[in-house]
Design an enzyme around this catalytic site. Structure first.
Site, mmCIF file in Angstrom:
data_model
loop_
_atom_site.group_PDB
_atom_site.id
_atom_site.type_symbol
_atom_site.label_atom_id
_atom_site.label_comp_id
_atom_site.label_asym_id
_atom_site.label_seq_id
_atom_site.Cartn_x
_atom_site.Cartn_y
_atom_site.Cartn_z
ATOM 1 N N ASP A 1 -7.698 -4.865 -6.483
ATOM 2 C CA ASP A 1 -7.821 -3.646 -5.453
ATOM 3 C C ASP A 1 -8.721 -2.790 -6.353
ATOM 4 O O ASP A 1 -9.825 -2.743 -6.475
ATOM 5 C CB ASP A 1 -6.597 -3.487 -5.103
ATOM 6 C CG ASP A 1 -6.635 -2.109 -3.863
ATOM 7 O OD1 ASP A 1 -7.555 -2.023 -3.241
ATOM 8 O OD2 ASP A 1 -5.692 -1.457 -4.161
ATOM 9 N N LYS B 1 4.459 -11.267 -7.373
ATOM 10 C CA LYS B 1 4.807 -12.483 -6.416
ATOM 11 C C LYS B 1 3.774 -12.671 -5.779
ATOM 12 O O LYS B 1 3.719 -14.037 -5.042
ATOM 13 C CB LYS B 1 6.281 -12.018 -5.420
ATOM 14 C CG LYS B 1 7.411 -11.408 -6.146
ATOM 15 C CD LYS B 1 8.419 -10.724 -5.132
ATOM 16 C CE LYS B 1 9.305 -10.026 -5.905
ATOM 17 N NZ LYS B 1 9.863 -9.012 -4.933
HETATM 18 P P1 IMP Z 1 -4.656 -3.053 -8.495
HETATM 19 O O1 IMP Z 1 -4.400 -2.679 -9.579
HETATM 20 O O2 IMP Z 1 -5.109 -1.736 -7.691
HETATM 21 O O3 IMP Z 1 -6.021 -3.930 -8.479
HETATM 22 O O4 IMP Z 1 -3.645 -3.541 -7.607
HETATM 23 C C1 IMP Z 1 -3.334 -5.003 -7.464
HETATM 24 C C2 IMP Z 1 -2.149 -5.314 -6.888
HETATM 25 O O5 IMP Z 1 -2.028 -4.138 -5.501
HETATM 26 C C3 IMP Z 1 -2.144 -6.500 -5.946
HETATM 27 O O6 IMP Z 1 -1.788 -7.468 -6.816
HETATM 28 C C4 IMP Z 1 -1.155 -6.262 -4.853
HETATM 29 O O7 IMP Z 1 0.394 -6.571 -5.355
HETATM 30 C C5 IMP Z 1 -1.396 -4.732 -4.473
HETATM 31 N N1 IMP Z 1 -2.446 -4.602 -3.311
HETATM 32 C C6 IMP Z 1 -3.604 -4.257 -3.354
HETATM 33 N N2 IMP Z 1 -4.134 -4.162 -2.340
HETATM 34 C C7 IMP Z 1 -3.063 -4.552 -1.284
HETATM 35 C C8 IMP Z 1 -2.847 -4.722 0.293
HETATM 36 O O8 IMP Z 1 -4.106 -4.777 0.862
HETATM 37 N N3 IMP Z 1 -1.977 -5.495 0.742
HETATM 38 C C9 IMP Z 1 -0.952 -5.783 -0.117
HETATM 39 N N4 IMP Z 1 -0.865 -5.488 -1.463
HETATM 40 C C10 IMP Z 1 -2.097 -5.009 -2.083
#
Ligand code: IMP
Ligand code: MG
Length: 175
Positions: free
Chosen positions: A102, A42
């Site tokens: 992230d 979302k």
């Molecule tokens: P990744 O797979 O670790 O890159 O995670 C990406 C997803 O994690 C993003 O699309 C967010 O939904 C969530 N996410 C990562 N960091 C944050 C943050 O600081 N705040 C809120 N959601 C986060």
């Protein structure tokens, strides 16, 4: 939910200005082409709507939902497609729009899956990037802001499904 408060990282004006710049950039980069924007729900929804309004080209939109997060602030590493796209990507100029990169696990998985559907081009646009957290390499073409390793909310980003509607980017500070 742990006791916490929110501190402003980027104001509404700063975010809007940056989205305008990215919109202008995309308008120049894709001149004469039609763009197919893919929103990762979302979190990406607020950013995609604001960005799409600022692109002065023909734009079509589609949505998908993948979950990689539990209810905390740490990535589980598991990616599940909760809702797939409605339209094929074959021969389209695709821009995937995300709220934040992230660890990069979600995006690298998604981009690989989408690239197998034969788009003419496939680029990634993210509002926020936390480069210091990267575990899996992802090629990001458009970035709103690079930020340090802090948990942020607003403009689509949530903390336990809250705060997505904040019109600015805030940092969650645990008291
Ligand atoms: P990744 O797979 O670790 O890159 O995670 C990406 C997803 O994690 C993003 O699309 C967010 O939904 C969530 N996410 C990562 N960091 C944050 C943050 O600081 N705040 C809120 N959601 C986060
Ligand atoms: Mg997300």
């Amino acid at each position: 939910m742990e006791k916490h408060h929110i501190e402003v990282m980027f104001t509404e004006e700063e975010v809007d200005r940056r989205i305008q710049e990215i919109g202008d950039q995309i308008t120049r980069d894709y001149a004469g082409k039609q763009i197919h924007m893919v929103c990762v729900l979302k979190g990406g929804a607020f950013f995609m709507c604001e960005l799409a309004k600022r692109i002065k080209l023909d734009v079509s939109l589609d949505f998908m939902s993948a979950s990689s997060y539990g209810s905390g602030t740490e990535s589980s590493g598991l990616v599940k497609i909760v809702k797939d796209l409605d339209e094929p990507l074959k021969d389209k100029e695709v821009i995937v729009v995300e709220d934040i990169v992230d660890s990069g696990r979600t995006l690298s998985y998604l981009l690989k899956m989408l690239s197998e559907r034969g788009p003419r081009s496939l680029k990634l646009c993210t509002l926020l990037d936390k480069p210091s957290r990267r575990v899996t390499d992802v090629d990001v073409t458009y970035t709103g802001f690079k930020i340090p390793d802090e948990f942020v909310v607003g403009y689509g980003l949530d903390y336990d499904q809250m705060y997505r509607n904040l019109p600015y980017i805030g940092v969650v500070k645990f008291d």
